[in-house]
Design an enzyme around this catalytic site. Structure first.
Site, PDB file in Angstrom:
ATOM      1  N   ASP A   1       0.850  -1.208   0.000  1.00  0.00           N
ATOM      2  CA  ASP A   1       0.000   0.000   0.000  1.00  0.00           C
ATOM      3  C   ASP A   1       0.882   1.252   0.000  1.00  0.00           C
ATOM      4  O   ASP A   1       0.376   2.370  -0.058  1.00  0.00           O
ATOM      5  CB  ASP A   1      -1.020  -0.014   1.146  1.00  0.00           C
ATOM      6  CG  ASP A   1      -0.388  -0.024   2.530  1.00  0.00           C
ATOM      7  OD1 ASP A   1       0.845  -0.055   2.634  1.00  0.00           O
ATOM      8  OD2 ASP A   1      -1.160  -0.001   3.520  1.00  0.00           O
TER       9      ASP A   1
ATOM     10  N   ASP B   1      -0.794  -6.307  -0.357  1.00  0.00           N
ATOM     11  CA  ASP B   1      -1.049  -5.663   0.933  1.00  0.00           C
ATOM     12  C   ASP B   1      -2.552  -5.441   1.101  1.00  0.00           C
ATOM     13  O   ASP B   1      -3.218  -4.993   0.165  1.00  0.00           O
ATOM     14  CB  ASP B   1      -0.373  -4.283   0.917  1.00  0.00           C
ATOM     15  CG  ASP B   1       0.428  -4.011   2.168  1.00  0.00           C
ATOM     16  OD1 ASP B   1       0.348  -4.801   3.122  1.00  0.00           O
ATOM     17  OD2 ASP B   1       1.146  -3.000   2.175  1.00  0.00           O
TER      18      ASP B   1
ATOM     19  N   LYS C   1      -0.749  -9.541   2.799  1.00  0.00           N
ATOM     20  CA  LYS C   1      -0.024  -9.050   3.979  1.00  0.00           C
ATOM     21  C   LYS C   1      -0.963  -8.182   4.794  1.00  0.00           C
ATOM     22  O   LYS C   1      -1.707  -7.384   4.218  1.00  0.00           O
ATOM     23  CB  LYS C   1       1.210  -8.241   3.566  1.00  0.00           C
ATOM     24  CG  LYS C   1       1.932  -7.604   4.761  1.00  0.00           C
ATOM     25  CD  LYS C   1       3.291  -7.055   4.380  1.00  0.00           C
ATOM     26  CE  LYS C   1       3.279  -5.664   3.830  1.00  0.00           C
ATOM     27  NZ  LYS C   1       2.689  -4.634   4.720  1.00  0.00           N
TER      28      LYS C   1
ATOM     29  N   GLU D   1      -1.051  -5.613   8.315  1.00  0.00           N
ATOM     30  CA  GLU D   1      -0.330  -4.951   9.402  1.00  0.00           C
ATOM     31  C   GLU D   1      -1.001  -5.334  10.701  1.00  0.00           C
ATOM     32  O   GLU D   1      -2.153  -4.949  10.948  1.00  0.00           O
ATOM     33  CB  GLU D   1      -0.369  -3.424   9.222  1.00  0.00           C
ATOM     34  CG  GLU D   1       0.473  -2.953   8.051  1.00  0.00           C
ATOM     35  CD  GLU D   1       0.516  -1.431   7.929  1.00  0.00           C
ATOM     36  OE1 GLU D   1       0.126  -0.733   8.883  1.00  0.00           O
ATOM     37  OE2 GLU D   1       0.941  -0.958   6.866  1.00  0.00           O
TER      38      GLU D   1
ATOM     39  N   GLU E   1       9.232  -3.996  10.785  1.00  0.00           N
ATOM     40  CA  GLU E   1       9.558  -2.652  10.283  1.00  0.00           C
ATOM     41  C   GLU E   1      10.060  -1.756  11.411  1.00  0.00           C
ATOM     42  O   GLU E   1       9.387  -1.598  12.441  1.00  0.00           O
ATOM     43  CB  GLU E   1       8.338  -2.014   9.599  1.00  0.00           C
ATOM     44  CG  GLU E   1       8.663  -0.613   9.070  1.00  0.00           C
ATOM     45  CD  GLU E   1       7.718  -0.079   8.003  1.00  0.00           C
ATOM     46  OE1 GLU E   1       6.817  -0.816   7.569  1.00  0.00           O
ATOM     47  OE2 GLU E   1       7.904   1.084   7.595  1.00  0.00           O
TER      48      GLU E   1
HETATM   49  O1  KIV Z   1       3.537  -1.051   1.733  1.00  0.00           O
HETATM   50  C1  KIV Z   1       4.701  -1.482   1.685  1.00  0.00           C
HETATM   51  O2  KIV Z   1       5.424  -1.323   0.698  1.00  0.00           O
HETATM   52  C2  KIV Z   1       5.193  -2.212   2.846  1.00  0.00           C
HETATM   53  C3  KIV Z   1       6.655  -2.538   2.895  1.00  0.00           C
HETATM   54  C4  KIV Z   1       7.451  -1.319   3.143  1.00  0.00           C
HETATM   55  C5  KIV Z   1       6.949  -3.620   3.864  1.00  0.00           C
HETATM   56  O3  KIV Z   1       4.453  -2.505   3.725  1.00  0.00           O
END
Ligand code: KIV
Length: 259
Positions: free
Chosen positions: A42, A81, A111, A113, A176
């Site tokens: 994202d 994401d 993914k 968070e 991160e």
């Molecule tokens: O959105 C993204 O690119 C990320 C990475 C920096 C891990 O979450």
């Protein structure tokens, strides 16, 4: 690359390389370079859309970009994401949204968070057969709550988060902005691979935002980034040359123009 092969890389002591990509041609280049995982992050909100943070990115936008990336990638594992708030509204909404991503983009995994507090959602997704990469430490989707992009040092919480996402069924976890020593400790405390960003060399793999690495990000870039190319300069020089050629009549060349 598959999820089981990626997980096996940790046991084999092989470092995992991961990069973001957001469109077909760059995903093809990243894939052909042999990168193990391509993340449709994202982060596209900041580096592609020019926004201040990742919060405005929508699920439809992730799907739009992830479809192009997954079509371009022949070797890499492609992870999409989940944007805010596509998984924060509970397990069932998360499964519905992540299933849309897998069905409409052909990505291999999502993914999210989240650590301990998202264990229920991760467990739901994993049970539905949707591979999940978790993301702990600094979570850009919580930027307003955090008040800035700073190093995350809460050792007990980070160890608990890593353990919780593993136990819930995540196949890997992004760390991160952690102090290097703490990231190495977290990495040693779990069996699934850790992918670090601003977390030092002790992680099982590393991830960077492609535009940062290529020198295409306007303005300030995070301290942890290694800039491998200055594409902004290269593009500026090429475009300026084209402009000058058009102005001077050097382009197009008569013999190259169809009659
Ligand atoms: O959105 C993204 O690119 C990320 C990475 C920096 C891990 O979450």
């Amino acid at each position: 690359m598959t999820v089981p092969k990626l997980v096996a890389m940790k046991a084999a002591g092989q470092k995992i390389s991961m990069l973001t990509a957001y469109d077909f041609p760059t995903a093809q280049l990243v894939d052909q370079a042999g990168i193990d995982v391509i993340l449709v992050g994202d982060s596209l909100g900041t580096v592609v859309q020019g926004r201040a943070n990742t919060l405005p990115v929508t699920l439809d936008e992730i799907i739009y970009h992830a479809e192009m990336v997954a079509r371009a990638a022949e070797r890499a594992l492609v992870v999409a994401d989940m944007p805010f708030p596509s998984f924060q509204l509970g397990k069932y909404r998360a499964i519905e949204n992540a299933a849309r991503v897998l069905k409409e983009t052909l990505c291999h995994a999502v993914k999210i968070e989240g650590g301990e507090e998202q264990a229920d959602v991760i467990e739901g997704l994993a049970t539905a057969g949707i591979p999940v990469m978790a993301h702990i430490g600094l979570r850009p989707q919580k930027i307003h709550q955090l008040g800035g992009y700073s190093l995350q040092r809460n050792r007990e919480q980070l160890l608990a988060d890593a353990r919780a996402v593993q136990d819930a069924g995540a196949f890997s976890v992004v760390l991160e902005c952690l102090p290097a020593k703490l990231a190495a400790e977290v990495t040693g405390s779990i069996e699934i691979p850790t992918i670090g960003i601003g977390a030092g060399p002790g992680c099982d793999g590393q991830v960077l935002v492609l535009h940062d690495l290529l020198g295409l990000t306007p303005g300030r870039i995070p301290r942890h980034v290694k800039v491998y190319a200055d594409l902004a300069k290269t593009i500026n020089a090429a475009v300026t040359q084209y402009r000058d050629d058009v102005r001077s009549g050097t382009f197009p060349v008569a013999k190259k123009t169809s009659q």
